[in-house]
Scaffold this active site. Structure first.
Site, mmCIF file in Angstrom:
data_model
loop_
_atom_site.group_PDB
_atom_site.id
_atom_site.type_symbol
_atom_site.label_atom_id
_atom_site.label_comp_id
_atom_site.label_asym_id
_atom_site.label_seq_id
_atom_site.Cartn_x
_atom_site.Cartn_y
_atom_site.Cartn_z
ATOM 1 N N SER A 100 0.805 -1.225 0.000
ATOM 2 C CA SER A 100 0.000 0.000 0.000
ATOM 3 C C SER A 100 0.840 1.278 0.000
ATOM 4 O O SER A 100 1.529 1.540 -0.964
ATOM 5 C CB SER A 100 -0.960 -0.045 1.204
ATOM 6 O OG SER A 100 -1.843 1.024 1.162
ATOM 7 N N ASP A 133 -2.215 6.468 -3.506
ATOM 8 C CA ASP A 133 -1.172 5.788 -2.744
ATOM 9 C C ASP A 133 -0.635 4.627 -3.595
ATOM 10 O O ASP A 133 -1.030 4.474 -4.761
ATOM 11 C CB ASP A 133 -1.697 5.331 -1.368
ATOM 12 C CG ASP A 133 -2.617 4.121 -1.452
ATOM 13 O OD1 ASP A 133 -3.326 4.002 -2.463
ATOM 14 O OD2 ASP A 133 -2.619 3.306 -0.507
ATOM 15 N N ASP A 137 -1.056 1.476 -3.916
ATOM 16 C CA ASP A 137 -1.925 0.481 -4.562
ATOM 17 C C ASP A 137 -3.247 1.102 -5.014
ATOM 18 O O ASP A 137 -4.184 0.385 -5.376
ATOM 19 C CB ASP A 137 -2.146 -0.744 -3.669
ATOM 20 C CG ASP A 137 -2.869 -0.418 -2.374
ATOM 21 O OD1 ASP A 137 -2.810 0.737 -1.925
ATOM 22 O OD2 ASP A 137 -3.507 -1.328 -1.811
ATOM 23 N N ASP A 158 -5.845 2.515 -3.753
ATOM 24 C CA ASP A 158 -7.172 2.432 -3.128
ATOM 25 C C ASP A 158 -7.504 3.741 -2.427
ATOM 26 O O ASP A 158 -8.661 4.023 -2.143
ATOM 27 C CB ASP A 158 -7.308 1.223 -2.180
ATOM 28 C CG ASP A 158 -6.284 1.198 -1.065
ATOM 29 O OD1 ASP A 158 -5.322 1.991 -1.102
ATOM 30 O OD2 ASP A 158 -6.439 0.369 -0.146
HETATM 31 MG MG MG Z 1 -3.517 1.523 -0.064
#
Ligand code: MG
Length: 456
Positions: free
Chosen positions: A99, A242, A244, A246
């Site tokens: 992440s 960020d 990844d 999300d």
């Molecule tokens: Mg994330």
């Protein structure tokens, strides 16, 4: 990774590559996850980190050894993989990502068949299998297969387009600057916005797992370049993801960077105008702004503990269609009940279209708060007792104790007192209508907590 007997933290397994997360360990984690699911069909993908491919292959090896079939999607944003798990009727999914953590880290998220991360109880079960090494190895003729599953990022883009009015947004010809932190957000967000009729300027766009452009945590300190670019070229908005993708943090046309609860409040207001009486799920760490907007526009707030998985699970439990976090996570249920940075971007563009307002105007019309933060030190061994004392002392009045103690006062100010999970401190977070009041409250409560500590 944390202690000897746990693998999972608040958002899956995390660790330093080839120190804590070595291929051997990850093969075993794959064996444990495969044993947990039991000969099922699982989707697998990873973010842009240099270790992504190596660790995904190690996981794949463990999974297929237990007889699970692995559908490998390659590099993709976490929400794209989550949606694919649901839409391709997989039994679950594994996402190799750390992440927002720096490049030297990686991690593993395990998701259930609806794309939402598994529960804490399910994580404990995987940990038990891992530490007891009770893996269900398949015989040589029952090994799982590995199949490629191409095109999930295109499916993801079209699923988001299904949730908004593409034609209306397209007529506005917004100019958006996208900062993907050299990671997977760049695989989907720029294309999505072009398909929404936007002119897109990208920075930190090339995939590079060393994250040379900025750190993958989007916050005001790391988004100077995005802010300056939006201002310099006169764009309508900037968005930063960020590692990844999300989470998304937004910049208005003047270059101002906003924390996630301000943009979440913009989404919430428009959502409540269209869905009277709806329930919204958010952690107690969110701004009082969320409560204000819900009060004004006839919504109900369901408070949770801090953590995105808790928000997703609560949304499922109470059948809520919207959730949000201050760190830039908006959960849009009609699409999927998980954080989704690109979906949030499309929603904001739609709101700017429907209201005819600039992002700065949408934020400026919200109630404004002054924020003060403070830490009060407390030795580790006294933390639990102090927590109990704080509960006893402050439990009366308009208080929520689901995670720490949150107190709302009559003049719209509030305080959240929470023990840090990692440091020997209690954190105080105050919001008030004036700076003086915020300071006064943070001073008063720091003192009261210090006094409680002295009595222990
Ligand atoms: Mg994330």
């Amino acid at each position: 990774m944390s202690t000897s007997k746990s693998l999972f933290g608040t958002n899956g397994v995390r660790g330093l590559v080839n120190v804590e997360l070595t291929p051997e360990i990850v093969v075993k984690i794959g064996l444990a996850i495969g044993t947990f699911f039991g000969k099922k069909n699982l989707l697998l993908g990873h973010d842009a980190r240099t270790s992504g491919s190596m660790l995904a292959k190690a996981i794949m090896s463990g999974l297929t050894a237990t007889g699970c079939n692995v559908y490998f999607a390659g590099m993709a944003p976490t929400p794209s993989l989550q949606l694919a798990v649901k839409n391709h009727k997989m039994d679950g999914g594994i996402i190799v990502t750390a992440s927002h953590n720096p490049a030297e880290y990686n991690g593993i998220k395990v998701v259930w068949k609806d794309g939402v991360e598994i529960s804490h109880e399910q994580e404990v079960e995987i940990e038990r299998i891992y530490f007891d090494a009770c893996f269900n190895f398949a015989s040589w003729d029952k090994l799982g297969e590995m199949r490629e599953i191409p095109g999930i990022n295109d499916e993801y883009i079209s699923a988001i387009k299904d949730q908004v009015d593409v034609e209306k947004i397209s007529k506005k010809h917004f100019h958006v600057v996208v900062d993907s932190a050299n990671s997977v957000g760049g695989l989907t967000a720029p294309s999505l916005m072009r398909e929404l009729g936007c002119k897109v300027t990208s920075i930190n766009a090339n995939i590079d797992g060393t994250f040379p452009g900025r750190q993958p945590e989007p916050c005001p300190e790391s988004l100077g370049e995005l802010s300056a670019t939006v201002k310099a070229i006169g764009a309508d908005m900037g968005v930063a993801f960020d590692g990844d993708a999300d989470r998304s943090i937004f910049v208005d046309e003047t270059g101002e960077v906003y924390m996630g609860d301000k943009t979440f409040a913009v989404v919430l207001k428009q959502f409540l105008l269209k869905n009277k009486g709806a329930t919204v799920v958010t952690p107690v760490s969110s701004s009082t702004l969320i409560k204000n907007i819900a009060d004004i526009y006839d919504g109900k707030v369901e408070w949770t503990k801090v953590g995105s998985v808790t928000v997703s699970h609560k949304m499922r439990e109470v059948n809520a269609k919207l959730g949000g976090e201050e760190n830039g996570g908006v959960f849009y249920g009609p699409h999927q009940a998980v954080r989704d940075g690109a979906m949030t971007t499309a929603l904001l563009l739609e709101i700017m279209t429907e209201t005819g307002k600039k992002l700065s105007e949408l934020i400026a019309e919200q109630p404004q708060y002054f924020i003060e933060k403070r830490k009060v030190e407390c030795p580790k061994e006294k933390k639990e007792l102090l927590q109990t004392k704080i509960y006893e002392q402050f439990k009366n009045g308009n208080v929520n104790t689901i995670d720490g103690v949150k107190i709302w006062f009559n003049d719209q100010s509030s305080i959240l007192i929470r023990a840090s999970g990692t440091e020997p401190v209690f954190r105080l977070y105050v919001e008030a209508k004036t700076k003086e009041k915020a300071l006064e409250l943070v001073e008063e409560y720091s003192l009261r907590i210090k006094e409680l500590l002295q009595k222990i």
